[in-house]
Design a protein around this motif. Structure first.
Motif, mmCIF file in Angstrom:
data_model
loop_
_atom_site.group_PDB
_atom_site.id
_atom_site.type_symbol
_atom_site.label_atom_id
_atom_site.label_comp_id
_atom_site.label_asym_id
_atom_site.label_seq_id
_atom_site.Cartn_x
_atom_site.Cartn_y
_atom_site.Cartn_z
ATOM 1 N N LEU A 231 0.768 -1.269 0.129
ATOM 2 C CA LEU A 231 -0.079 0.055 -0.043
ATOM 3 C C LEU A 231 0.685 1.370 -0.123
ATOM 4 N N ASN A 232 2.197 1.312 0.409
ATOM 5 C CA ASN A 232 3.164 2.359 -0.021
ATOM 6 C C ASN A 232 4.654 1.813 -0.200
ATOM 7 N N ARG A 233 5.550 2.852 -0.640
ATOM 8 C CA ARG A 233 6.584 2.513 -1.077
ATOM 9 C C ARG A 233 7.826 2.660 -0.197
ATOM 10 N N GLU A 234 7.367 2.331 1.205
ATOM 11 C CA GLU A 234 8.481 2.126 2.187
ATOM 12 C C GLU A 234 9.520 1.086 1.796
ATOM 13 N N GLU A 235 10.817 1.245 2.373
ATOM 14 C CA GLU A 235 11.689 0.069 2.037
ATOM 15 C C GLU A 235 11.234 -1.338 2.425
ATOM 16 N N GLY A 236 10.828 -1.632 3.486
ATOM 17 C CA GLY A 236 10.758 -2.884 4.037
ATOM 18 C C GLY A 236 11.720 -3.479 4.722
ATOM 19 N N THR A 237 11.748 -4.978 5.066
ATOM 20 C CA THR A 237 12.872 -5.493 5.814
ATOM 21 C C THR A 237 13.457 -6.602 4.870
ATOM 22 N N ILE A 238 14.729 -6.716 4.845
ATOM 23 C CA ILE A 238 15.562 -7.640 4.252
ATOM 24 C C ILE A 238 15.659 -8.832 5.181
ATOM 25 N N VAL A 239 15.398 -10.048 4.623
ATOM 26 C CA VAL A 239 15.560 -11.331 5.357
ATOM 27 C C VAL A 239 16.766 -12.052 4.783
ATOM 28 N N LYS A 240 18.100 -12.245 5.267
ATOM 29 C CA LYS A 240 18.913 -12.900 4.704
ATOM 30 C C LYS A 240 19.944 -13.634 5.832
ATOM 31 N N GLU A 241 21.027 -14.371 5.244
ATOM 32 C CA GLU A 241 21.862 -15.082 6.014
ATOM 33 C C GLU A 241 22.420 -14.304 7.225
ATOM 34 N N GLU A 242 23.039 -13.283 6.947
ATOM 35 C CA GLU A 242 23.984 -12.569 8.137
ATOM 36 C C GLU A 242 23.516 -11.140 7.987
ATOM 37 N N THR A 243 23.265 -10.641 9.082
ATOM 38 C CA THR A 243 23.053 -9.140 9.083
ATOM 39 C C THR A 243 24.195 -8.434 9.629
ATOM 40 N N LYS A 244 24.519 -7.344 8.844
ATOM 41 C CA LYS A 244 25.638 -6.566 9.325
ATOM 42 C C LYS A 244 25.332 -5.567 10.303
ATOM 43 N N LEU A 245 24.095 -5.494 10.696
ATOM 44 C CA LEU A 245 23.618 -4.348 11.722
ATOM 45 C C LEU A 245 24.260 -4.975 12.948
ATOM 46 N N GLU A 246 24.204 -3.919 14.007
ATOM 47 C CA GLU A 246 24.705 -4.358 15.370
ATOM 48 C C GLU A 246 23.591 -5.413 16.016
ATOM 49 N N ARG A 247 24.121 -6.460 16.481
ATOM 50 C CA ARG A 247 23.660 -7.821 17.043
ATOM 51 C C ARG A 247 22.911 -7.119 18.378
ATOM 52 N N MET A 248 21.390 -7.182 18.268
ATOM 53 C CA MET A 248 20.778 -6.784 19.269
ATOM 54 C C MET A 248 20.660 -7.860 20.372
ATOM 55 N N LEU A 249 20.775 -7.548 21.547
ATOM 56 C CA LEU A 249 20.369 -8.695 22.510
ATOM 57 C C LEU A 249 19.168 -9.458 22.384
ATOM 58 N N VAL A 250 18.202 -8.581 22.265
ATOM 59 C CA VAL A 250 16.902 -9.227 21.823
ATOM 60 C C VAL A 250 16.300 -8.322 20.606
ATOM 61 N N SER A 251 15.849 -9.189 19.853
ATOM 62 C CA SER A 251 15.426 -8.337 18.598
ATOM 63 C C SER A 251 13.947 -8.152 18.260
ATOM 64 N N GLY A 252 13.287 -8.985 19.257
ATOM 65 C CA GLY A 252 11.627 -8.624 19.051
ATOM 66 C C GLY A 252 11.027 -9.655 20.339
ATOM 67 N N VAL A 253 9.573 -9.275 20.153
ATOM 68 C CA VAL A 253 8.691 -10.131 20.770
ATOM 69 C C VAL A 253 7.590 -10.814 19.816
ATOM 70 N N ALA A 254 7.193 -12.062 20.162
ATOM 71 C CA ALA A 254 6.440 -12.667 19.558
ATOM 72 C C ALA A 254 5.304 -13.301 20.251
ATOM 73 N N ALA A 255 4.000 -13.357 19.762
ATOM 74 C CA ALA A 255 2.769 -14.081 20.838
ATOM 75 C C ALA A 255 2.107 -15.017 19.706
ATOM 76 N N ASP A 256 1.739 -16.343 20.477
ATOM 77 C CA ASP A 256 0.931 -17.034 19.814
ATOM 78 C C ASP A 256 -0.214 -17.567 20.433
#
Ligand code: ADP
Ligand code: ASP
Ligand code: MG
Length: 402
Positions: A231-256
């Motif tokens: 619905l828009n032209r925002e860049e989005g998220t890349i999913v790949k093998e290794e990320t160069k970005l800083e390693r976050m201790l915790v990158s997210g929260v999920a619920a099921d």
């Protein structure tokens, strides 16, 4: 360049959105690219079809249910091809048997095994945009199968791998993968990149933005994914093998929320009991998640585990039927539970992470029923009505907000 573009149900929910998608695909086509489009059923069509089936038969044969559900995607691809035709661009819609997309036989949870690419290649060489049904396949009996809810993502990744595509883009109704479901945690932050392993945990632990098997397949075949909004032209998220970005201790929260707890009470404290219980469930194709066994007391112990909500009744029936064989004194269950998980490749060597999560839940007066951990995640089972609040609290505690 060959591009696979997948659009989810909300992206093709009505006439305007179908034309919006058609135009985005045509933009790529007019740049000289070969374009393969994978579509889900329009809006909530699949939910509607399941409800219809249950009106007729509360326990519909799985083969017939797949026959029914596969119609949803066929509607989308036909309408999309008509839209492209109306816009003057050559296109062709194909269903799973026309392609053909071969799967295992298990109706409702089929696995993609092999995709024939001749027909697709042929249509691409004829300069057409090729529009393919997501979520479905055919098995060795030539019957239609489906890949499990959310399975269109997997169709797209499998096609990208089989066609050696240069890009695989997953378009949805959010701008990318966030630190938590942005509909539940409004200040969740968009991740620019996420590794396959972290994304696999996210997807398996309830973040339905990508089907977990699609991530497994992307990792196996090295297909880099982009998750972005239709619905828009925002860049989005890349999913790949290794990320160069800083390693976050915790990158997210999920619920099921699609989870139920079962406890097998007072089984004999002797070798082979766990085997008997889980072998019984495995034979019936019932997936089990968190498992906890209590320390034995007076020759007896308890084994608790979780299953998907739709498997609860069958599991309870089976366990009760085999109560003597598995030496159980009682079998109990609880349906209004949910799993909450934190995910992060950086948490392995950090003992404080679990404590921080539990402290946040304690401060919010939320009781933990079960705990499970792996190298890159911690999962707790809590009351279902607490889960959205728990998600926000834990997200806050780890400073994940924007
Ligand atoms: P589609 O129909 O396009 O396949 P889905 O409904 O399957 O879309 O997946 C997109 C939804 O996933 C979003 O609307 C969002 O509510 C949910 N979601 C859950 N967790 C996350 C997350 N961490 N990041 C982004 N979206 C998430
Ligand atoms: N239409 C299917 C579903 O609703 C597949 C998908 O959307 O990926 O689960
Ligand atoms: Mg989906």
């Amino acid at each position: 360049m060959l591009v696979v573009k997948k659009f989810g149900g909300s992206s093709v929910a009505d006439k305007e959105r179908i034309f919006n998608v058609a135009k985005r695909c045509i933009e790529d086509y007019e740049k000289g690219n070969q374009v393969v489009v994978v579509l889900s059923a329009m809006g909530k069509t699949t939910d509607g079809l399941i409800a219809k089936a249950h009106e007729i038969n509360p326990n519909p044969p799985k083969r017939e249910l797949d026959m029914l559900l596969a119609t949803g995607e066929q509607v989308s691809v036909a309408l999309m091809s008509m839209a492209m035709n109306a816009l003057g661009v050559p296109s062709v819609s194909l269903n799973a048997s026309q392609v053909a997309m071969h799967t295992s036989s298990a109706y409702g949870m089929a696995k993609l095994k092999k995709i024939d690419t001749e027909r697709i290649q042929h249509e691409l060489e004829a300069k057409k945009i090729v529009i393919i049904t997501g979520f479905q396949g055919i098995n060795k009996y030539d019957d239609l199968t489906t890949l499990g809810r959310g399975g269109s993502d997997t169709t797209a990744v499998a096609l990208a791998a089989a066609l050696h595509a240069d890009a695989c883009e997953i378009y949805t109704d959010v701008d990318g993968v966030y630190t938590a479901d942005p509909r539940i945690v409004p200040d969740a932050r968009k991740l620019l990149e996420v590794s396959y392993d972290e994304m696999l945990e996210f997807a398996s632990l309830g973040a339905k933005v990508l089907h977990n098997r699609s991530v497994e397949m992307a990792k196996r075949y090295g297909v880099q994914l982009v998750v972005r909004s239709s619905l828009n032209r925002e860049e989005g998220t890349i999913v790949k093998e290794e990320t160069k970005l800083e390693r976050m201790l915790v990158s997210g929260v999920a619920a099921d929320k699609n989870v139920a707890r079962i406890s097998v009470i007072g089984v004999k404290n002797e070798p082979g009991v766990a085997f008997k219980i889980f072998n019984l469930l495995a034979k019936h194709n019932i997936n089990v998640d968190i498992i906890i066994q209590s320390i034995g007391r007076e020759e007896r112990k308890d084994i608790s585990f979780t299953v998907a909500k739709q498997d609860l009744k069958e599991t309870m029936d089976l366990l009760n039927e085999h109560k003597d064989g598995i030496t159980a004194q009682n079998v109990t269950s609880e349906e209004d539970v949910a799993k909450l998980s934190i995910i992060g490749a950086g948490m392995t060597s950090n003992p404080g992470v679990a404590a921080k999560m539990f402290e946040a839940l304690y401060n919010a007066n939320i009781n933990i029923k079960m705990i499970a951990t792996s190298e890159i995640r911690i999962t707790v089972l809590i009351h279902e009505e607490d889960v959205n609040r728990a998600m926000r609290t834990v997200h806050d505690a780890f400073d994940l907000a924007d």
